[in-house]
Motif scaffolding. Structure first.
Motif, PDB file in Angstrom:
ATOM      1  N   LEU A  43     -12.895 -15.542  11.900  1.00  0.00           N
ATOM      2  CA  LEU A  43     -12.992 -16.215  13.189  1.00  0.00           C
ATOM      3  C   LEU A  43     -14.444 -16.558  13.517  1.00  0.00           C
ATOM      4  CD1 LEU A  43     -10.497 -14.098  15.327  1.00  0.00           C
ATOM      5  CD2 LEU A  43     -10.223 -16.500  14.696  1.00  0.00           C
ATOM      6  N   SER A  68     -18.071  -5.376  29.623  1.00  0.00           N
ATOM      7  CA  SER A  68     -18.020  -6.703  29.006  1.00  0.00           C
ATOM      8  C   SER A  68     -18.792  -6.733  27.685  1.00  0.00           C
ATOM      9  CB  SER A  68     -18.619  -7.731  29.951  1.00  0.00           C
ATOM     10  OG  SER A  68     -18.772  -8.988  29.303  1.00  0.00           O
ATOM     11  N   ARG A  71     -19.065  -9.999  26.424  1.00  0.00           N
ATOM     12  CA  ARG A  71     -19.303 -11.443  26.400  1.00  0.00           C
ATOM     13  C   ARG A  71     -20.743 -11.733  25.980  1.00  0.00           C
ATOM     14  NH1 ARG A  71     -17.659 -14.291  31.794  1.00  0.00           N
ATOM     15  NH2 ARG A  71     -15.667 -13.445  31.062  1.00  0.00           N
ATOM     16  N   HIS A  76     -16.894 -15.813  20.828  1.00  0.00           N
ATOM     17  CA  HIS A  76     -15.784 -15.793  21.785  1.00  0.00           C
ATOM     18  C   HIS A  76     -14.456 -15.491  21.088  1.00  0.00           C
ATOM     19  CE1 HIS A  76     -13.471 -16.714  25.358  1.00  0.00           C
ATOM     20  NE2 HIS A  76     -12.764 -17.593  24.678  1.00  0.00           N
ATOM     21  N   ALA A  77     -14.230 -16.073  19.918  1.00  0.00           N
ATOM     22  CA  ALA A  77     -12.964 -15.837  19.214  1.00  0.00           C
ATOM     23  C   ALA A  77     -12.813 -14.371  18.827  1.00  0.00           C
ATOM     24  CB  ALA A  77     -12.876 -16.724  17.971  1.00  0.00           C
ATOM     25  N   GLU A 122     -14.204 -11.851  20.493  1.00  0.00           N
ATOM     26  CA  GLU A 122     -13.944 -11.155  21.763  1.00  0.00           C
ATOM     27  C   GLU A 122     -12.466 -11.226  22.122  1.00  0.00           C
ATOM     28  OE1 GLU A 122     -15.234 -11.413  26.510  1.00  0.00           O
ATOM     29  OE2 GLU A 122     -15.892 -12.941  25.077  1.00  0.00           O
ATOM     30  N   MET A 123     -11.854 -12.389  21.931  1.00  0.00           N
ATOM     31  CA  MET A 123     -10.442 -12.563  22.255  1.00  0.00           C
ATOM     32  C   MET A 123      -9.550 -11.716  21.339  1.00  0.00           C
ATOM     33  SD  MET A 123     -10.186 -14.472  24.913  1.00  0.00           S
ATOM     34  CE  MET A 123     -11.632 -13.521  25.439  1.00  0.00           C
ATOM     35  N   LEU A 124      -9.903 -11.637  20.063  1.00  0.00           N
ATOM     36  CA  LEU A 124      -9.108 -10.812  19.142  1.00  0.00           C
ATOM     37  C   LEU A 124      -9.219  -9.340  19.517  1.00  0.00           C
ATOM     38  CD1 LEU A 124      -8.637 -11.230  15.361  1.00  0.00           C
ATOM     39  CD2 LEU A 124      -9.173  -8.975  16.257  1.00  0.00           C
ATOM     40  N   LYS A 184      -9.707  -8.111  22.459  1.00  0.00           N
ATOM     41  CA  LYS A 184      -8.890  -7.900  23.653  1.00  0.00           C
ATOM     42  C   LYS A 184      -7.401  -7.924  23.315  1.00  0.00           C
ATOM     43  CE  LYS A 184     -12.097  -9.680  27.154  1.00  0.00           C
ATOM     44  NZ  LYS A 184     -12.340 -10.737  28.183  1.00  0.00           N
ATOM     45  N   THR A 185      -6.981  -8.910  22.521  1.00  0.00           N
ATOM     46  CA  THR A 185      -5.564  -9.065  22.198  1.00  0.00           C
ATOM     47  C   THR A 185      -5.027  -7.863  21.436  1.00  0.00           C
ATOM     48  OG1 THR A 185      -5.806 -11.472  22.131  1.00  0.00           O
ATOM     49  CG2 THR A 185      -3.879 -10.536  21.027  1.00  0.00           C
ATOM     50  N   GLU A 186      -5.828  -7.367  20.486  1.00  0.00           N
ATOM     51  CA  GLU A 186      -5.394  -6.246  19.645  1.00  0.00           C
ATOM     52  C   GLU A 186      -5.746  -4.884  20.250  1.00  0.00           C
ATOM     53  OE1 GLU A 186      -3.647  -6.580  16.877  1.00  0.00           O
ATOM     54  OE2 GLU A 186      -3.676  -8.780  16.976  1.00  0.00           O
ATOM     55  N   SER A 187      -6.367  -4.893  21.430  1.00  0.00           N
ATOM     56  CA  SER A 187      -6.793  -3.643  22.091  1.00  0.00           C
ATOM     57  C   SER A 187      -7.616  -2.766  21.155  1.00  0.00           C
ATOM     58  CB  SER A 187      -5.574  -2.863  22.601  1.00  0.00           C
ATOM     59  OG  SER A 187      -4.877  -3.605  23.584  1.00  0.00           O
TER      60      SER A 187
END
Length: 206
Positions: A61, A181, A183, A188-189, A191-193, A195-198
């Motif tokens: 990513l 945070s 950030r 960013h990608a 960071e999103m992974l 969050k999504t995968e905890s």
């Protein structure tokens, strides 16, 4: 080609890693940089916080669309303890006509005399050290004793100087575990992974 070899746990990959990689490409005139996430480091055999496939996914990513950057998961596919000499030997067999450049952090220099078959490593690849601004001078004493002044002199000539980078993978894991945070510390990608995968929620270790 000149092929850079950049290993690490990348748990997670962060903007400091990306900055170092771009500096290495520019300073060393690399045509390609291969990011090699480690399976188990022989000098640090604690378990990675994120699963192997997740660390590889974060790298893909972070590096998507950057043609000079290649995610190379050979050490994870190989499994067990990862020895740099084995990885370099594989790469040299695949790219016999190309020059390999092994990129290591200045903090690893004192450990180099302990690396398996260091002389073979140096015959397979040029060694280049990156040094962050604000860090203490590199201690080449043990390496000079092991390899001699001429080898250390060549190593000093190929230093990659990068600005001070106030971010680390352990800090990111700690911030996530504490609900803070991340950030602008990771792409960013990535960071999103996370969050999504905890990821890293239960792990605040250094």
């Amino acid at each position: 080609m000149r092929i850079g070899v950049f290993g690490g746990s990348f748990d997670p990959v962060h903007l400091g890693h990306l900055w170092i990689a771009e500096s290495a490409i520019e300073t060393l005139g690399l045509d390609q940089l291969r990011w090699i996430p480690t399976a188990t480091s022989p000098l640090k055999q604690d378990r990675q916080a994120a699963a192997d496939e997740t660390r590889v996914a974060m790298l893909r990513l972070a590096l998507g669309g950057a043609d000079q950057h290649i995610v190379d998961d050979r050490e994870i596919r190989r499994g067990d303890v990862s020895y740099t000499v084995d990885t370099l030997a594989e790469l040299k067999a695949e790219f016999p006509d190309d020059d390999l450049v092994l990129i290591v952090g200045s903090d690893l220099v004192p450990t180099l005399p302990k690396w398996r078959r260091l002389q073979d490593i140096l015959s397979l690849a040029q060694l280049s050290v990156f040094h962050r601004g604000g860090e203490p001078p590199i201690d080449f004493g043990g390496l000079e004793q092991a390899l001699g002044a001429s080898v250390v002199g060549r190593l000093k000539d190929s230093l990659v100087e990068v600005p001070r980078i106030e971010v680390s993978s352990s800090e990111i894991r700690q911030r996530v575990a504490r609900g803070k945070s991340i950030r602008f510390r990771v792409p960013h990608a990535v960071e999103m992974l996370i969050k999504t995968e905890s990821l890293y929620r239960r792990s605040a270790e250094a």
